[in-house]
Write an enzyme that holds these catalytic residues in place. Structure first.
Site, mmCIF file in Angstrom:
data_model
loop_
_atom_site.group_PDB
_atom_site.id
_atom_site.type_symbol
_atom_site.label_atom_id
_atom_site.label_comp_id
_atom_site.label_asym_id
_atom_site.label_seq_id
_atom_site.Cartn_x
_atom_site.Cartn_y
_atom_site.Cartn_z
ATOM 1 N N GLU A 83 13.043 35.605 0.906
ATOM 2 C CA GLU A 83 13.417 34.698 -0.183
ATOM 3 C C GLU A 83 14.643 33.858 0.196
ATOM 4 O O GLU A 83 15.531 34.355 0.896
ATOM 5 C CB GLU A 83 13.747 35.516 -1.449
ATOM 6 C CG GLU A 83 12.567 36.304 -1.976
ATOM 7 C CD GLU A 83 12.886 37.102 -3.243
ATOM 8 O OE1 GLU A 83 14.008 36.973 -3.792
ATOM 9 O OE2 GLU A 83 12.001 37.863 -3.688
ATOM 10 N N GLU A 100 7.695 30.103 -6.918
ATOM 11 C CA GLU A 100 7.480 30.930 -8.105
ATOM 12 C C GLU A 100 8.135 30.313 -9.340
ATOM 13 O O GLU A 100 9.318 29.952 -9.324
ATOM 14 C CB GLU A 100 8.057 32.343 -7.847
ATOM 15 C CG GLU A 100 7.876 33.283 -9.018
ATOM 16 C CD GLU A 100 8.072 34.756 -8.658
ATOM 17 O OE1 GLU A 100 8.252 35.074 -7.462
ATOM 18 O OE2 GLU A 100 8.048 35.578 -9.588
ATOM 19 N N ASP A 129 6.550 41.847 2.867
ATOM 20 C CA ASP A 129 7.751 41.315 2.217
ATOM 21 C C ASP A 129 8.981 42.018 2.794
ATOM 22 O O ASP A 129 9.015 43.253 2.877
ATOM 23 C CB ASP A 129 7.666 41.631 0.715
ATOM 24 C CG ASP A 129 8.045 40.450 -0.144
ATOM 25 O OD1 ASP A 129 8.460 39.410 0.395
ATOM 26 O OD2 ASP A 129 7.903 40.575 -1.384
ATOM 27 N N LYS A 140 7.678 37.797 4.860
ATOM 28 C CA LYS A 140 8.135 36.819 3.855
ATOM 29 C C LYS A 140 9.556 37.164 3.451
ATOM 30 O O LYS A 140 9.896 38.355 3.350
ATOM 31 C CB LYS A 140 7.229 36.863 2.615
ATOM 32 C CG LYS A 140 7.742 35.975 1.478
ATOM 33 C CD LYS A 140 6.737 35.812 0.363
ATOM 34 C CE LYS A 140 6.765 36.887 -0.695
ATOM 35 N NZ LYS A 140 8.048 37.082 -1.380
ATOM 36 N N ASP A 173 7.444 43.217 -2.349
ATOM 37 C CA ASP A 173 8.492 44.141 -2.790
ATOM 38 C C ASP A 173 8.365 44.406 -4.299
ATOM 39 O O ASP A 173 9.099 45.221 -4.864
ATOM 40 C CB ASP A 173 9.893 43.638 -2.415
ATOM 41 C CG ASP A 173 10.242 42.316 -3.069
ATOM 42 O OD1 ASP A 173 9.382 41.734 -3.768
ATOM 43 O OD2 ASP A 173 11.390 41.856 -2.877
ATOM 44 N N SER A 174 7.393 43.748 -4.933
ATOM 45 C CA SER A 174 7.044 44.093 -6.315
ATOM 46 C C SER A 174 6.569 45.541 -6.400
ATOM 47 O O SER A 174 6.424 46.082 -7.503
ATOM 48 C CB SER A 174 5.973 43.142 -6.870
ATOM 49 O OG SER A 174 4.918 42.962 -5.941
HETATM 50 O O1 KIV Z 1 6.712 40.811 -4.247
HETATM 51 C C1 KIV Z 1 5.821 40.084 -4.702
HETATM 52 O O2 KIV Z 1 4.827 40.537 -5.278
HETATM 53 C C2 KIV Z 1 5.976 38.632 -4.538
HETATM 54 C C3 KIV Z 1 4.987 37.775 -5.263
HETATM 55 C C4 KIV Z 1 5.435 37.649 -6.666
HETATM 56 C C5 KIV Z 1 4.808 36.466 -4.613
HETATM 57 O O3 KIV Z 1 6.858 38.184 -3.894
#
Ligand code: KIV
Length: 281
Positions: A132, A199, A100, A130, A61-62
């Site tokens: 959080e 992280e 994500d 994934k 989600d970055s």
């Molecule tokens: O969204 C992302 O890029 C991440 C990484 C920082 C692990 O969750």
């Protein structure tokens, strides 16, 4: 010779031409082989990472920051993540592709979370998701895993909570927070995650947690004691340059290279040097 061939030759480890699954990653941890992971948001980047032998590709989600230019990750939507994940997964043959789950896609209730995780699998064709959080998200993780979808956890600095925390500082320096992180890691393992991202926590703590849990722990800004490492590709390529956290090693300076190339092109067009006769029909 590709980077993947070179790696296979040197390490004598697990076969590098084998499709990476969650079980493969577990075997890597059990054999002490480091897992390398990076992020991708588009087809070409996914293909290049796969060709380089990266084991796990996270469609993170970055994307909100690297692709959309936002200040945090919270604005990217489920539909946008499905788009990014589908163009990446269609490029990848070997790596495990993880999608994500964006902010608010799994927070309302476990049923909605399962429906969204199912979309990642069916529409974006990723192989795992994934999300959080610690103990609080365990009922949601159980619901998704029970449906047959592999889930990866994410502890320590959890960027989707940035508005609550207000800072990207190192987490779990104090013992109370470190103890909570140990508990969360064990709870996530119990809920059925196949792996964890940790992280921006002290290296000693991340190393301890990597030994505490059986599943692979992939660190980002969490020191060398983890079972593997992940970075945001745009950071390590020097493409995203708004800030440069100390844990990011830059393997290229692509922003500079690209800016220079664009500038040279503009000069050539303006001077009439481009296109030449050879570049014309
Ligand atoms: O969204 C992302 O890029 C991440 C990484 C920082 C692990 O969750």
């Amino acid at each position: 010779m590709t980077a993947r061939d070179a790696h296979r030759g040197e390490s004598g480890g697990l076969p590098q031409d084998r499709k990476v699954t969650t079980h493969f990653l577990q075997r890597m941890k059990d054999r002490g082989e480091k897992i390398c992971a990076l992020t991708a948001y588009d087809h070409l980047m996914g293909k290049l990472l796969d060709e380089a032998g990266i084991d796990l590709i996270l469609v993170g989600d970055s994307a909100a920051m690297t692709i959309q230019g936002r200040h945090t990750t919270v604005s990217v939507t489920m539909d946008q993540m499905i788009y990014h994940a589908s163009v990446v997964s269609s490029a990848v043959e070997r790596a495990l592709v993880v999608g994500d789950m964006p902010f608010m896609s799994y927070h309302v209730n476990p049923d909605e979370a399962l429906r969204n995780a199912g979309r990642m699998i069916q529409e974006a064709l990723v192989e795992a998701v994934k999300l959080e959080g610690g103990e609080k998200v365990c009922p949601t993780i159980r619901r998704i895993v029970d449906a047959g979808i592999p889930v990866m956890g994410h502890l320590g600095l959890t960027p989707q909570s940035i508005l609550k925390f207000g800072t990207y500082q190192v987490r779990a320096r104090e013992e109370a927070e470190a103890e909570a992180l140990r508990r969360d890691a064990l709870a996530l393992q119990d809920a059925g995650v196949f792996g964890l991202v940790i992280e921006k926590v002290p290296a000693a703590l991340a190393s301890e947690v990597s030994k505490l849990v059986k599943v692979p722990v992939i660190g980002i800004g969490a020191g060398a004691g983890c079972d593997g490492q992940i970075l945001v590709s745009h950071d390590m390529l020097g493409l995203y340059t708004k800030f440069h956290p100390r844990f990011v090693r830059r393997y290229a300076e692509l922003a500079e290279t690209m800016r220079a190339a664009f500038g040279r092109y503009a000069e050539d067009v303006r001077s009439g040097d481009f296109p030449s006769q050879e570049e014309s029909y």
